[in-house]
Design a protein around this motif. Structure first.
Motif, mmCIF file in Angstrom:
data_model
loop_
_atom_site.group_PDB
_atom_site.id
_atom_site.type_symbol
_atom_site.label_atom_id
_atom_site.label_comp_id
_atom_site.label_asym_id
_atom_site.label_seq_id
_atom_site.Cartn_x
_atom_site.Cartn_y
_atom_site.Cartn_z
ATOM 1 N N LEU A 1 0.841 -1.198 0.000
ATOM 2 C CA LEU A 1 0.000 0.000 0.000
ATOM 3 C C LEU A 1 0.872 1.243 0.000
ATOM 4 C CD1 LEU A 1 -3.034 -0.879 2.291
ATOM 5 C CD2 LEU A 1 -3.047 -0.278 -0.133
ATOM 6 N N LEU B 1 -7.567 1.767 -2.898
ATOM 7 C CA LEU B 1 -7.276 2.467 -1.643
ATOM 8 C C LEU B 1 -6.815 3.896 -1.893
ATOM 9 C CD1 LEU B 1 -7.513 1.388 1.313
ATOM 10 C CD2 LEU B 1 -7.636 -0.370 -0.439
ATOM 11 N N ARG C 1 -8.441 7.100 -0.258
ATOM 12 C CA ARG C 1 -7.639 8.111 0.440
ATOM 13 C C ARG C 1 -8.017 9.508 -0.019
ATOM 14 N NH1 ARG C 1 -1.584 9.186 -1.571
ATOM 15 N NH2 ARG C 1 -2.876 9.508 -3.425
ATOM 16 N N TYR D 1 -3.236 2.709 5.129
ATOM 17 C CA TYR D 1 -4.590 3.208 4.879
ATOM 18 C C TYR D 1 -5.090 4.098 5.994
ATOM 19 C CZ TYR D 1 -5.895 -1.666 6.493
ATOM 20 O OH TYR D 1 -6.020 -2.887 7.117
ATOM 21 N N CYS E 1 -9.893 2.482 4.915
ATOM 22 C CA CYS E 1 -10.062 1.145 4.334
ATOM 23 C C CYS E 1 -11.522 0.691 4.464
ATOM 24 C CB CYS E 1 -9.136 0.151 5.028
ATOM 25 S SG CYS E 1 -9.225 0.215 6.839
#
Length: 398
Positions: free
Chosen positions: A218, A304, A308, A329, A380
């Motif tokens: 991520l 993700l 965000r 996240y 998330c």
């Protein structure tokens, strides 16, 4: 029935003094607050949807065919250890022997605990990047060691590491560096130049390093670089990761370490007296997950990143100062522009004000004043949930 009387000699507290300062985790408190008030929980970092269906089916198949229903091997099932080694080679060009250099754990949390309990003794110092995940402090305390924080500080719209401060924190008692990148809660991703400097310091001062890399897949700008790949680091680094964050099965608690045989043996010596083994059928499922194609990781990261941006935009519109995360996240914000100065009080009042729950960052600091105005939010969650949270947080601006 008469009330139970305390045991003789109970003037000594039941909880040992190393843990007495920690109490109930902030995650339990805030999740309970979310449940009690019916608020949207952007505090605790778990997804509100499951991971890939084919991996859930693999777990079901393992249970129904008797794979892992009894105690799996102590180091982890061979299929998973082989898949972990293949993952490290595939993504980072790091070669590990699945038989002697991989250990499966009950999530990254146990990997951290076992590593610190195995490698530390009373009197040792551990340098950790502050703010730090709360289990770090507790595990260092249980090992009888002393934590030495090096604080990541706001710099523009992100948090930055001061390498001079890190170097100055090393003393003759320093045994270990505990690093987390991508970093929870700030979203900082240490750059190759920063990691190179950290590696040089570790080699120069002959330090062990434990790296928590659970958010390795991520990273939204740039890419993740394992510290173990730098010169002189493979032989002194315990690299930790897990399946929960990458595949959105946080309840399965499948984690692992990769390290040279001597370090794996040391960590396994502690781990065997914690859970011994765990997550038998899930180990087989995660072995399959680790072989998912690049398209899975690309889509996961893109999803993700979009979430965000939704939450970051909403928080900025509500009046927060937003530190845009490069990874993880989580988003950290500063509440000062809202006229607030106490993040803990702000988070405890927020459910009644807006119907949203977040986490005050000050609980991740030794120096509470350094994080007093910071609040962490998890993105998330389903897009519709984030959009509803943004709408509710808009009440702060109004």
């Amino acid at each position: 029935m008469a009330p139970m009387s305390a045991p003789v000699g109970s003037d000594r507290p039941f909880l040992n003094r190393r843990l007495a300062a920690f109490g109930t985790t902030i995650f339990a408190e805030m999740s309970a607050l979310a449940a009690r008030t019916g608020s949207i929980n952007l505090g605790q970092g778990f997804p509100d949807t499951d991971g890939p269906a084919e991996i859930a089916e693999a777990a079901s198949r393992a249970v129904l065919t008797g794979l892992g229903n009894q105690y799996p091997p102590g180091p982890g099932v061979p299929e998973l250890r082989t898949a972990i080694a293949a993952h490290q080679q595939r993504f980072y060009g790091l070669g590990y022997d699945p038989d002697s250099e991989v250990l499966v754990t009950a999530g990254a949390t146990e990997a951290i605990a076992a590593s610190l309990l195995a490698l530390l003794e009373p009197g040792d110092e551990v340098i950790a990047l502050e703010p730090f995940y709360d289990s770090y402090a507790a595990c260092i305390a249980m090992a009888g060691a002393t934590r030495v924080p090096v604080t990541l500080r706001p710099h523009g719209d992100a948090f930055a590491l001061d390498l001079d401060e890190l170097r100055a924190a090393v003393t003759p008692r320093t045994r270990l560096l505990l690093l987390n990148t991508p970093h929870n809660p700030t979203g900082t991703v240490l750059t190759p130049d920063e990691l190179s400097a950290i590696a040089a310091l570790a080699v120069e001062r002959d330090l062990l390093v434990v790296t928590d890399e659970v958010y390795e897949h991520l990273v939204f700008e740039g890419s993740h670089t394992p510290l173990a790949g730098f010169p002189g680091m493979r032989e002194r680094t315990v690299t930790i990761s897990s399946a929960g964050k990458t595949y959105s099965f946080t309840g399965w608690k499948v984690g692992w370490i990769t390290a040279p045989p001597e370090l794996v043996s040391a960590v396994r010596s502690a781990k065997q007296f914690l859970t011994y083994v765990s997550s038998g059928p899930f180990q087989y499922a995660i072995a399959e997950a680790l072989h998912l194609p690049d398209a899975y990781y690309d889509a996961f990261r893109a999803d993700l990143a979009a979430k965000r941006d939704i939450l970051a935009g909403g928080l900025a519109a509500a009046g927060f100062q937003v530190f845009r995360p490069r990874g993880t996240y989580f988003i950290t914000t500063d509440i000062t522009p809202l006229g607030e100065k106490d993040g803990l009080a702000f988070c405890r009042a927020l459910p009644e004000r807006c119907g949203v729950v977040a986490i005050p960052n000050q609980v991740f600091y030794d120096d509470k004043s350094a994080g007093a105005t910071q609040v962490r939010w998890a993105f998330c969650k389903r897009t519709a949930v984030l959009q509803e949270a943004v709408d509710r947080l808009g009440r702060l601006a109004r």
